[in-house]
Structure formats: C-alpha cells, structure tokens
Design an enzyme around this catalytic site. Structure first.
Site, PDB file in Angstrom:
ATOM      1  CD  GLN A  52      -1.195   0.021   3.730  1.00  0.00           C
ATOM      2  OE1 GLN A  52      -1.758  -1.047   4.105  1.00  0.00           O
ATOM      3  NE2 GLN A  52      -1.456   1.199   4.347  1.00  0.00           N
ATOM      4  CB  CYS A 101      -4.516  -1.165   6.033  1.00  0.00           C
ATOM      5  SG  CYS A 101      -5.399  -0.391   7.072  1.00  0.00           S
ATOM      6  CG  HIS A 114      -2.536  -2.108   9.642  1.00  0.00           C
ATOM      7  ND1 HIS A 114      -2.575  -1.701   8.466  1.00  0.00           N
ATOM      8  CD2 HIS A 114      -1.795  -3.441   9.472  1.00  0.00           C
ATOM      9  CE1 HIS A 114      -1.569  -2.186   7.722  1.00  0.00           C
ATOM     10  NE2 HIS A 114      -1.166  -3.281   8.136  1.00  0.00           N
ATOM     11  CG  ASN A 157       1.250  -6.103   6.809  1.00  0.00           C
ATOM     12  OD1 ASN A 157       0.242  -5.336   6.655  1.00  0.00           O
ATOM     13  ND2 ASN A 157       2.090  -5.114   7.559  1.00  0.00           N
TER      14      ASN A 157
END
Length: 460
Positions: free
Chosen positions: A76, A82, A378, A399
């Site tokens: 990102q 996110c 997040h 992630n």
C-alpha cells in the site's frame, strides 16, 4: 478532582509538585544500583531496543497446521488503504486459485478513486444534516476535523463494489497520488472544509431551497471528480482484458465493465460476508449488533454493521473459514507490543517495558478501549493458523507493506496477542452458528461517531 468540582473550588494549586517531592524521587532513583546502567542503555538505544526480548523457537516458526496458498504480498506504500488492500487480497486469493493467476492483483487505485468521490458526497450530506448546529457542537467538530481520509471498513469496500465493481490492477494501475496520498488528502480536505462553510450558509438561509442546496453540492462534486481524475486517472467504464494463466494459456475478455468483471471473476455474494467484533466493554453486550453514526462512504449504500461476540466465538468463526480454504480479513491495533517491520512478530512478549522501568501497565481489553489506550489501527489478512489439540496457538498474517516486512511480507501473530489486540474479523455467515446468524440479522444499536469500533476508518 470529583471533590474539587463538588465544592466549586479549584484547589489544584495546593497539589503542585514540591521541591521536597523531587528530592525524594531523586534520592530513591540514585539509591538503586541499576538506575545509571539502565539510564545509559535507554538514552543510547531507546526504550524498545533496550526492552526487546530474544524469545524464539517453535512458537514463532512460520509453520502452521492450516496454511493457505496466497502468493506474493501487495504494497500500500505511503497510503492508508490497508482495509482496501486486505479486502481485495481476500478476493484475489480466490480469483488466483480459480483462474490460475499467480501474484495477480486487483486495482486498489480504482476503489480508491470512488472512495474519495463517495466520501466527499458523504461529508457534504452530513454537513447539510448538521447545519443547524453550531460549529462548536462535538459532532460538527468531529465531522470537520477530518472530512475524509484513507481509512475505511469492510462494509464500506462492499458498498463501493456493489455500486462500481472492480477491475484488474493492469487496467487501472497505481499512480503517484495513490501510492503517496498525503498531497491529495490535504488539498481535498481543504476544499471540503471550504465547501462546508458555503453549504451551511445556504442551508441556514431561509431564501435558499433544498433544490438549490443540492444543485450547489452537485457542482462541488464535479470539482472533486476533476481533482480525483487528475490525481488517480479517470476510471474506465468498459475495458478489454488480456492475460496468460499459469499454464501459459492466452485469454482475452472484451467489453467488460467493472461490475461484469466482478461478477464473472470473483462472484461473491457480499451480503453473506459480515463483520464480527470483539469489544468487551459495558456499552456493547455480546451477541448484539452495532453501527457507528456518521461512519460510511456511499450515501444510500451498505451500512457499517458489527456483531459483537466473545473472543472464543470470534476465533472459532475465523478458524471455520480457514478450514474451508478462505482467508480472513481482520482489524487490529498493530502497533501494540509488536515488531512487525523486521521480525514480523505480533507477540505480547516482544518487548518488556514493564520490567525495564519497574512499572505496572496491566489493563483489561475493555479498559484499554474505554480509556483510549487501544483501538483498531490496521487491517490485514489471516491466511493460516496452527491448531494444537484443536486450539489455536499462532496465526499466519498477510500484510500489505511489501516483501521486506517480516517473512516476505508475512507475519506471525500469537494467539495471546490476538486475544488482546484483535477487534474485528469478516466471515461468511455460513461459518456462524444459527443463533449468531439470528443475532447478526437484528437492527443495530447506533454508537457515537468517535466509538473505537469505527477507528479504522480514520486510522492507519
């Protein structure tokens, strides 16, 4: 403080810090042999490096009894997307498997464009709805503090897809401004606040009709569309898509629309995917649903809605979905007791600041939420879990910070850490019990705009 207020007398000055107190603190500090040693260590290396533990071994090995095939991670970059990356990643996992497309990505820039555009309209409508309140009103202040930002929620991504569909990343690629969103956000928020002044004046002018207010708002939205198109590129209405699958077979799809692409290549019924939270605070009894006032993006679109479950039920829903071969979108407070950037660890024992400073920092999960010590910051994706005798011990996390973070972008989350700092998962309703599905179907209780269960829309 309560006593002072009851008496109507401000006696705070009587409790100022005295020289005698400071002398006692200094004497106690210098009488401890370890003080100067630790002072040198902390001043030179910092708190985290000095208190970091070296725990290791099997608990943190990236081996899981359930480990889904997902491919390379996305990035990102310098944006707060996110929630969007995590949601689209869960969909691309499915698409990549079904159509044999290794490391395929959906366009986060496409949903980003429409999110900015829709959030602007959401802001304008809330400004109009609150125009009768003074600017000092807490809700008006909350609204104008951050007219729009990069954050969001699963339901908000669903609202965008329901209305606009999605496209492959190759059709609508990243731009400077999607990768580094601060310049655009700063300018757009300046414009939205300026527009708020005008809209409030129009609404409060008895000579201005509702139709005239909406007409002016539409011109403002046209300017937002132009700003977003210059910054992210104008999104396609139709497109052709060519690709080769992992077997080197060529495919061409002509005349697609973003909605037809979603229907053909993803095809999920998004109404079946629901948000589950774990918020053990007194204001949110378990097995009931909640929404947050002023939180959303598409006016008239899907409502943000959470079903609050115990942590045991929360985890079980995630495990059920992983067992069925589907990854799980989740929201957490990633910066708490974690080392995600290099070691890729979400673990309560990664740092021991309490031992370093000889202090007690213990708080319950509910206390941390009530006293603003923790909230969702997040969103990521759970792609695996290690079950021992049916109980989770650690979880595999994908992630969206690129390959250099953790183990090629993947992290290990201990089960204890999940219990304390995970707040939300998204699962298909089929993985809930019948009683939970009935609870999820009820009308939600509306929470105030600043409730921590809405924080992901503002933090990342």
């Amino acid at each position: 403080m309560f006593i002072y207020h009851r008496l109507g007398v401000n006696t705070l000055s009587n409790n100022s810090i005295s020289k005698e107190q400071i002398a006692r603190y200094a004497k106690n500090y210098n009488e401890q042999n370890k003080s100067k040693v630790l002072e040198r260590a902390v001043t030179k290396n910092g708190i985290l490096a000095t208190s970091e533990g070296l725990r290791g071994g099997a608990d943190f090995s990236p081996v899981f009894s359930i480990d889904l095939k997902t491919g390379a991670v996305a990035n990102q970059k310098q944006s707060g997307r996110c929630w969007m990356f995590a949601a689209l990643n869960t969909m691309r996992h499915h698409l990549s498997d079904e159509f044999k497309l290794k490391d395929f990505e959906l366009s986060q820039n496409y949903t980003f464009f429409w999110d900015k555009f829709e959030k602007s309209n959401w802001f304008y409508e809330n400004v109009i709805a609150t125009a009768d309140k003074p600017t000092s009103d807490r809700k008006v202040s909350w609204l104008t503090n951050e007219p729009q930002g990069d954050g969001g929620q699963w339901d908000m991504l669903c609202a965008l897809i329901d209305k606009y569909g999605i496209v492959p990343e190759s059709v609508y690629p990243e731009t400077y401004n999607s990768n580094k969103s601060n310049e655009f956000n700063t300018l757009l928020n300046e414009k939205l606040r300026k527009d708020a002044v005008e809209l409030r004046e129009l609404v409060n002018d008895d000579k201005t009709s509702d139709e005239q207010v909406q007409s002016r708002k539409e011109k403002m939205l046209g300017e937002v569309y132009r700003m977003a198109s210059y910054s992210f590129g104008e999104p396609p209405a139709t497109f052709d898509w060519e690709y080769r699958d992992d077997d080197k077979n060529y495919h061409r799809e002509a005349g697609l629309t973003p909605k037809s692409f979603y229907e053909k290549f993803v095809g999920w019924d998004l109404k079946e995917y629901v948000s589950i939270i774990n918020a053990p605070t007194d204001d949110k009894p378990f097995n009931h649903t909640y929404s947050i006032e002023m939180l959303g993006n598409v006016v008239g679109g899907r409502q943000v809605k959470h079903l609050n479950l115990t942590m045991h039920d929360f985890k079980q829903a995630a495990i059920n979905q992983l067992k069925a071969g589907q990854s799980v979108w989740f929201g957490c407070d990633v910066g708490q007791h974690s080392e995600p950037r290099t070691r890729g660890l979400l673990d309560l024992g990664v740092y021991d600041e309490e031992a370093l400073f000889d202090i007690d920092l213990s708080m319950s999960k509910a206390e941390r939420l009530d006293y603003s010590e923790s909230l969702m910051t997040h969103a990521m994706v759970i792609t695996g879990v290690d079950l021992v005798d049916g109980e989770p011990k650690k979880w595999k996390v994908e992630n969206s910070w690129g390959k250099k973070v953790g183990s090629k972008g993947y992290m290990v989350m201990t089960d204890d850490w999940m219990s304390e700092y995970c707040y939300q998962v998204v699962v298909n309703k089929q993985f809930l019990t019948e009683a939970q599905r009935k609870a999820q179907a009820e009308e939600p209780t509306q929470l105030l705009p600043w409730d921590p269960m809405g924080a992901l829309a503002y933090k990342d």
